[in-house]
Design an enzyme around this catalytic site. Sequence first.
Site, PDB file in Angstrom:
ATOM      1  N   GLU A   1     -26.190 -61.751 -42.024  1.00 53.98           N
ATOM      2  CA  GLU A   1     -26.655 -62.983 -42.656  1.00 53.98           C
ATOM      3  C   GLU A   1     -28.128 -62.837 -43.009  1.00 53.98           C
ATOM      4  OE1 GLU A   1     -27.932 -65.755 -38.851  1.00 53.98           O
ATOM      5  OE2 GLU A   1     -25.914 -65.984 -39.650  1.00 53.98           O
TER       6      GLU A   1
ATOM      7  N   HIS B   1     -28.365 -70.854 -37.954  1.00 48.85           N
ATOM      8  CA  HIS B   1     -28.813 -70.081 -36.784  1.00 48.85           C
ATOM      9  C   HIS B   1     -30.325 -69.950 -36.766  1.00 48.85           C
ATOM     10  CE1 HIS B   1     -24.614 -68.121 -37.165  1.00 48.85           C
ATOM     11  NE2 HIS B   1     -24.577 -69.118 -36.305  1.00 48.85           N
TER      12      HIS B   1
END
Length: 1175
Positions: A778, A820
């Site tokens: 990511e 996150h």
Amino acid sequence: MSAKAVREYDGKLLLAHWLLRTPIPATSVSTTGSKFVQPATRLAHIKIDTALLNTEPTVFGQHVQTLLDHLEQIHPWLLTSKLVAKPDQLIKRRGKSGLLLLNADWAQVRTWIAAHAGKDVVVDSVAGVLKTFLVEPFIPHPANTEYYICINSDRDGDNILFTHEGGIEVGDVDAKALKLQVKVTDTFPTPTAIQSTLLTHVPAAKHDVLIDFITRLYAVYIDLHFTYLEINPLVVLDPTPEHPAQVYYLDLAAKVDQTAEFEAGPKWAFARAPQNIGLVTAGSSQGVDAGPPLDFPAPFGRELTKEEAYVQELDSKTGASLKLTILNKDGRIWTMVAGGGASVVYSDAIAALGQANELANYGEYSGAPTETQTYEYAKTILDLMTRSTVIHPLGKVLIIGGGIANFTNVASTFKGIVRALTEFKQPLIAHKVRIFVRRGGPNYQEGLRSMRQLGETLGVEIQVFGPETHITEIVPLALTGKTSGLDQTGAATPSTPLSSGNLLQDQLLGNSTPLNGGSRASSPPPLEERMTYFQEQNADAAESGHDENTPFTAHTRSFIYGMQPRAVQGMLDFDFICKREVPSVAAMVYPFGGAHVQKFYWGTKETLLPVFTSLDEAIAKFPEVDTVVNFASCRSVYDSTREIFKHSKQIRTISIIAEGVPERRARQILWEARERNVLVIGPATVGGIKPGCFKIGNTGGMMDNIVSSKLYRPGSVAYVSKSGGMSNELNNIISRTTDGVYEGVAIGGDRYPGSTFIDHLLRYEKDPGCKMLVLLGEVGGVEEYRVCEAIKNGTIRKPVIAWCIGTCAKMFATEVQFGHAGALAQSDLETADAKNRALRAAGVIVPETFEKLPLVLSQTYQQLVKKGAIIVRSEPETPKIPIDYSWAQELGLVRKPASFVSTICDDRGQELLYAGMRISDVFKEDIGIGGVLSLLWFKRRLPDYACKFIEMVLMLTADHGPAVSGAHNTIVTARAGKDLVSSLCAGLLTIGDRFGGALDGAAEQFSSAYDKSLSPREFVSSMRKQNKLILGIGHKIKSRTNPDLRVEIIKNYAKTHFPATPVLDYALAVETITTSKKDNLILNVDGAIGILFVDLLRNSNAFTREEAEEYIKIGTLNGLFVLGRTIGFIGHFLDQKRLKQGLYRHPWDDISYLTPGNELGRTVASLDSINKKAA
């Protein structure tokens, strides 16, 4: 996000207070006499309310002037100093943008601030409103005294960058600055190291003061958990005979680790307390620390809206995660996505279709929020979505998406969303909203069913899909009207027969694949065989060796650190369907309770697992255990993990589940793990899974998902992901496109996970059972580049399929923090696009979009099958799933009668209900104790006069002195040293027909006589003939000429406020007859209360006649006496305790001793007389 930017004002206050107070290691203290001297702290901060811009122009201008007037009163130095003024809103390069006023007096500063306040400006293509300013003294200095210093952190440690050329034209710092790296395992830098590494271009006369300053700055950086600290320019004035070299930090940019607030928060607050910065505030509210909490402002141009602030407040009050960022309030595409990783994937899918400009919001809800929290979150989004009065010609789209949850009850969260959608029915219809739903996880079938049912009545199109549909397939369907057209399942495995969609229901009802005779799933065992026990493993098992390339096998055993029975049961259920011989969990370690055993299920039988208070005990008992799943909280996980490291010769794998671990602590953990050669998974992870062998905690979700993703037996594909939720999605995708998962690990979404992508991919490369590798990265971090290098140099040779989510980030005008903590690009190198390009260039199979990941998985798998690298094995029997009764009931698969029925109170929701009335409304409407009693006793709200009468009764019956039997017993028991409850019970047990229990009897006798139309005289005569006392008539002291005022009070109140008092009138007529015989045969307080309650029940129009009679029969009226007298009994107990009265013994002279044969008095018999009498 853990690293949060702070205002320059707050950053300078932290330095001003702590630079000279933070301890420095003795080895780093300078031996010279020249020291850093802290300049006087003079900082004036002004925060302007831009909401007043919507009022009259003069109102906003007056507001600014008032603030400036106040500022010069509390900071008188403003009137006498040359000043610097600048916005304090996380704006970079303010000088180049013309947002810096230098060498000005206070009048000029006032004019400059007034001119800029509330104005829209554009800085680096980002537009925002100026509303926060910082004013400080101007420090005149030559250009050659400007330096630059920056401290930042990465996975390996901290970096101190320094250059002798600072200021506005500092240029490329990374290229020109000198760098001192302090690795995590290094000691604190010495003065010699600082001088030789950083100060080679600085005049020698300034070395000592700079060494001291840099040493102190770095100590503060560590102690206050900074993650970034930049000072430019750092001015160091040349020393003079009169003054040593003086250091001034002029411009400062800083970030601190928000997750470290429990460690550093008190110091952040103390440094900024009014009394510590020279301010005096009156009447300030008490906070949790000795100062205000640190403020984390939004990036410039991204000021929090009212709705964003509300969701942020919701998030702060729950252990779940609720996030909302408004990107374009006029956009037509709105999302409500569950899961941090999933929220990024949906945004990517929208951007990939060229619709990023129409994306209205980014956000997520995850971590098992309650129904009420989800309702509030959904309501906020729906309000924003339908607020505009302009109807979009294409209508609007709401995507309610999410991955396959690990432990969140989907049906529960969907109840909140359904409530919100129902509430916004008309606005949704008006804005032509179409809704697309995709979700999986625990109880998802019920959640999706409720959504489908809502679609039939809401008047809005709702299309609903489950985990059989690719996670983002609803995006092209919603935006283009058609699916992607890709074969989501591939051709790897034959499709399964259609079922109800609920695997547990199918198996319970016998609709799934039947089990062969050798299956472990059997009928429930006989009662005498309900328990199963496992033999302890001998020490040989522990000494058989640990292969670091395959940390999880069918023989792996673990400790669970923390009291997590749900996770343990999930692991045991997985073990059972994988046909393990012994449970993967050997014991739990819970320091906060005594050692005991905990009961769990092993299939349909029960087994016991020990719970130890210390890890030492567990280690000694189970030498074969080599894995610990650490569920300790973010506050204690560092210490508990360090404790586990002490046993690193035995414990070789640690999984850290907690989110919010401070970054510095996470780095210390990962480096110690590296030194001890221990594999750490996490923090901020759900864990990992080795199908057929071992699963960590809640990984894989509920058992129906584990079975549907075929995780009960190994496949050929191993994956590594950051996101725990997306790892479940990978389980689903891989099981549909290949022969299944061989192993999967979610390394965790924080910036510094204990192990990285490359650590696990190298393990998979060496494991012969693994044939394909999958990487789901990511945005943020650079660990994917290490994978590129390993592929380029031939270390990894197996096929790798990879994708990095977060490709939409480049399309947002302002910085967006994704789900996150580590999902934020700090440079172009960390963007998802850059990493996807690098992976593709290295030879990794990278799909064009995430939506095409299933396709390339299927294609690669088929190629390996054709080459013979993968041999397709026949599918084993689908195992039966042991299911807890409570969960089967939650799914609606079984039913049983309730053990109790309650109709007066409900404590299950967000707010306590009394007979349907919210507890907040009880106080809002001030219904009093009488109103509460009416709700809980009579299940309805009685009129105000009735509630007042109830309260009068309680006051009248509260006490009648210490001599009555109940109070006497209470006093005696209290003096015997018994507790409050025992003493109260002793008094209450005396209440009956003779003491205080006449209310029900009086009510029944008088109302019965009245209903039979007996005249008062006939009633008295009939009671005399039956030799029965008339309850409620008679008093020991009071008489007609000396009336009981308590009776008079309630009689008068009833006559004034009750609609009618026929039974009271009847009783008063009876009293006329009884007092004619004896003056004290009056209507007493018990009788009056009982009779008046009959009138109240019958004539208040709140009860039917049958209800009124029933309340009399079941003892309601005596309950009033019990409740009232309890007040007095407690008073007597407290009185005796307060007086410290000793044990009560009744005096002899108050007792008549009548022994056999001596009835006239007390006698003392000798032994001889007794013997003679006996003869």
